[in-house]
Design a protein around this motif. Sequence first.
Motif, PDB file in Angstrom:
ATOM      1  N   LEU A 189       8.597  25.036 -13.382  1.00 25.39           N
ATOM      2  CA  LEU A 189       9.698  25.802 -12.881  1.00 25.39           C
ATOM      3  C   LEU A 189      10.256  25.238 -11.601  1.00 25.39           C
ATOM      4  O   LEU A 189      11.566  25.498 -11.627  1.00 25.39           O
ATOM      5  CB  LEU A 189       9.144  27.313 -12.534  1.00 25.39           C
ATOM      6  CG  LEU A 189       8.481  27.956 -13.617  1.00 25.39           C
ATOM      7  CD1 LEU A 189       8.092  29.324 -12.943  1.00 25.39           C
ATOM      8  CD2 LEU A 189       9.765  28.416 -14.401  1.00 25.39           C
ATOM      9  N   LEU A 190       9.737  24.435 -10.864  1.00 28.24           N
ATOM     10  CA  LEU A 190      10.213  23.622  -9.779  1.00 28.24           C
ATOM     11  C   LEU A 190      11.404  22.444 -10.396  1.00 28.24           C
ATOM     12  O   LEU A 190      12.350  22.155  -9.836  1.00 28.24           O
ATOM     13  CB  LEU A 190       9.391  22.864  -9.116  1.00 28.24           C
ATOM     14  CG  LEU A 190       8.728  23.659  -8.022  1.00 28.24           C
ATOM     15  CD1 LEU A 190       7.355  22.808  -7.168  1.00 28.24           C
ATOM     16  CD2 LEU A 190       9.567  24.277  -6.944  1.00 28.24           C
ATOM     17  N   GLY A 191      10.961  21.796 -11.336  1.00 26.17           N
ATOM     18  CA  GLY A 191      11.834  21.130 -12.352  1.00 26.17           C
ATOM     19  C   GLY A 191      12.941  21.768 -12.840  1.00 26.17           C
ATOM     20  O   GLY A 191      14.234  21.090 -13.014  1.00 26.17           O
ATOM     21  N   ALA A 192      12.735  22.867 -13.295  1.00 20.53           N
ATOM     22  CA  ALA A 192      13.749  23.772 -13.975  1.00 20.53           C
ATOM     23  C   ALA A 192      14.736  24.313 -12.877  1.00 20.53           C
ATOM     24  O   ALA A 192      15.943  23.919 -13.196  1.00 20.53           O
ATOM     25  CB  ALA A 192      13.324  24.893 -14.686  1.00 20.53           C
ATOM     26  N   GLY A 193      14.530  24.427 -11.487  1.00 15.40           N
ATOM     27  CA  GLY A 193      15.349  24.839 -10.763  1.00 15.40           C
ATOM     28  C   GLY A 193      16.295  23.679 -10.259  1.00 15.40           C
ATOM     29  O   GLY A 193      17.472  23.857 -10.179  1.00 15.40           O
ATOM     30  N   THR A 194      15.672  22.451 -10.049  1.00 18.47           N
ATOM     31  CA  THR A 194      16.409  21.170  -9.793  1.00 18.47           C
ATOM     32  C   THR A 194      17.368  20.947 -11.114  1.00 18.47           C
ATOM     33  O   THR A 194      18.520  20.686 -10.595  1.00 18.47           O
ATOM     34  CB  THR A 194      15.290  20.109  -9.628  1.00 18.47           C
ATOM     35  OG1 THR A 194      14.707  20.432  -8.496  1.00 18.47           O
ATOM     36  CG2 THR A 194      16.224  18.815  -9.245  1.00 18.47           C
ATOM     37  N   THR A 195      16.935  20.851 -12.299  1.00 17.52           N
ATOM     38  CA  THR A 195      17.722  20.796 -13.312  1.00 17.52           C
ATOM     39  C   THR A 195      19.021  21.704 -13.389  1.00 17.52           C
ATOM     40  O   THR A 195      20.027  21.224 -13.677  1.00 17.52           O
ATOM     41  CB  THR A 195      16.901  20.561 -14.563  1.00 17.52           C
ATOM     42  OG1 THR A 195      15.796  19.610 -14.400  1.00 17.52           O
ATOM     43  CG2 THR A 195      17.757  20.352 -15.743  1.00 17.52           C
ATOM     44  N   CYS A 196      18.327  22.914 -13.380  1.00 15.90           N
ATOM     45  CA  CYS A 196      19.845  23.883 -13.456  1.00 15.90           C
ATOM     46  C   CYS A 196      20.797  23.695 -12.195  1.00 15.90           C
ATOM     47  O   CYS A 196      21.897  24.094 -12.513  1.00 15.90           O
ATOM     48  CB  CYS A 196      19.312  25.323 -13.262  1.00 15.90           C
ATOM     49  SG  CYS A 196      18.194  25.802 -14.773  1.00 15.90           S
ATOM     50  N   THR A 197      20.454  23.332 -11.131  1.00 14.91           N
ATOM     51  CA  THR A 197      21.196  23.366  -9.910  1.00 14.91           C
ATOM     52  C   THR A 197      22.137  22.081 -10.199  1.00 14.91           C
ATOM     53  O   THR A 197      23.512  22.054 -10.295  1.00 14.91           O
ATOM     54  CB  THR A 197      20.504  22.747  -8.723  1.00 14.91           C
ATOM     55  OG1 THR A 197      19.648  23.968  -8.372  1.00 14.91           O
ATOM     56  CG2 THR A 197      21.772  22.624  -7.723  1.00 14.91           C
ATOM     57  N   ILE A 198      21.600  20.758 -10.902  1.00 17.58           N
ATOM     58  CA  ILE A 198      22.238  19.681 -11.186  1.00 17.58           C
ATOM     59  C   ILE A 198      23.363  20.087 -12.440  1.00 17.58           C
ATOM     60  O   ILE A 198      24.321  19.639 -12.439  1.00 17.58           O
ATOM     61  CB  ILE A 198      21.570  18.395 -11.658  1.00 17.58           C
ATOM     62  CG1 ILE A 198      20.687  18.229 -10.303  1.00 17.58           C
ATOM     63  CG2 ILE A 198      22.311  17.363 -12.046  1.00 17.58           C
ATOM     64  CD1 ILE A 198      19.557  17.163 -10.447  1.00 17.58           C
ATOM     65  N   VAL A 199      22.949  20.890 -13.599  1.00 19.53           N
ATOM     66  CA  VAL A 199      23.789  20.994 -14.560  1.00 19.53           C
ATOM     67  C   VAL A 199      24.927  21.960 -14.259  1.00 19.53           C
ATOM     68  O   VAL A 199      26.082  21.798 -14.466  1.00 19.53           O
ATOM     69  CB  VAL A 199      22.677  21.891 -15.723  1.00 19.53           C
ATOM     70  CG1 VAL A 199      23.665  22.550 -16.605  1.00 19.53           C
ATOM     71  CG2 VAL A 199      21.779  21.059 -16.204  1.00 19.53           C
ATOM     72  N   TYR A 200      24.731  22.866 -13.294  1.00 17.77           N
ATOM     73  CA  TYR A 200      25.800  23.928 -12.630  1.00 17.77           C
ATOM     74  C   TYR A 200      26.807  23.118 -11.977  1.00 17.77           C
ATOM     75  O   TYR A 200      28.092  23.201 -12.226  1.00 17.77           O
ATOM     76  CB  TYR A 200      25.151  24.956 -11.900  1.00 17.77           C
ATOM     77  CG  TYR A 200      26.268  25.946 -11.489  1.00 17.77           C
ATOM     78  CD1 TYR A 200      26.605  26.932 -12.357  1.00 17.77           C
ATOM     79  CD2 TYR A 200      26.911  25.766 -10.214  1.00 17.77           C
ATOM     80  CE1 TYR A 200      27.598  27.901 -11.898  1.00 17.77           C
ATOM     81  CE2 TYR A 200      27.990  26.577  -9.884  1.00 17.77           C
ATOM     82  CZ  TYR A 200      28.518  27.638 -10.658  1.00 17.77           C
ATOM     83  OH  TYR A 200      29.271  28.279 -10.334  1.00 17.77           O
ATOM     84  N   LEU A 201      26.399  21.949 -10.955  1.00 21.49           N
ATOM     85  CA  LEU A 201      27.337  21.403 -10.152  1.00 21.49           C
ATOM     86  C   LEU A 201      28.304  20.454 -11.074  1.00 21.49           C
ATOM     87  O   LEU A 201      29.282  20.408 -10.967  1.00 21.49           O
ATOM     88  CB  LEU A 201      26.533  20.740  -9.264  1.00 21.49           C
ATOM     89  CG  LEU A 201      26.064  21.698  -8.156  1.00 21.49           C
ATOM     90  CD1 LEU A 201      24.985  20.884  -6.970  1.00 21.49           C
ATOM     91  CD2 LEU A 201      27.064  22.407  -7.307  1.00 21.49           C
ATOM     92  N   LEU A 202      27.273  19.674 -11.782  1.00 19.48           N
ATOM     93  CA  LEU A 202      28.211  18.941 -12.822  1.00 19.48           C
ATOM     94  C   LEU A 202      29.022  19.295 -13.795  1.00 19.48           C
ATOM     95  O   LEU A 202      30.163  18.927 -13.970  1.00 19.48           O
ATOM     96  CB  LEU A 202      27.058  17.645 -13.600  1.00 19.48           C
ATOM     97  CG  LEU A 202      26.528  16.712 -12.679  1.00 19.48           C
ATOM     98  CD1 LEU A 202      25.374  16.005 -13.643  1.00 19.48           C
ATOM     99  CD2 LEU A 202      27.336  15.986 -11.900  1.00 19.48           C
TER     100      LEU A 202
END
Length: 82
Positions: free
Chosen positions: A44-57
């Motif tokens: 879930l920590l990896g998910a939060g990081t990945t989702c943040t990067i996906v949204y910003l990019l």
Amino acid sequence: MLLGPLRLTLLVGALWAVGALGWAALDLVLFTGRLAVKTGLTCLLGAGTTCTIVYLLSERLLRRRRRWCWARSVRSGSGCPG
């Protein structure tokens, strides 16, 4: 167009959540509950990081297209995008 980054982030987040639950369930069955909790939280920590990067990019990549849509809607006189 405006909800594109949000939709993409929710899709990626849902896939990560399914993966986290799957790994946690697998660890719970094969090993211990403590390991299942650790694995699930790590996913879930990896998910939060990945989702943040996906949204910003995705927001960054769609910026030019959104600007074009806004300019086109103002020119047509509708006052709203789309």
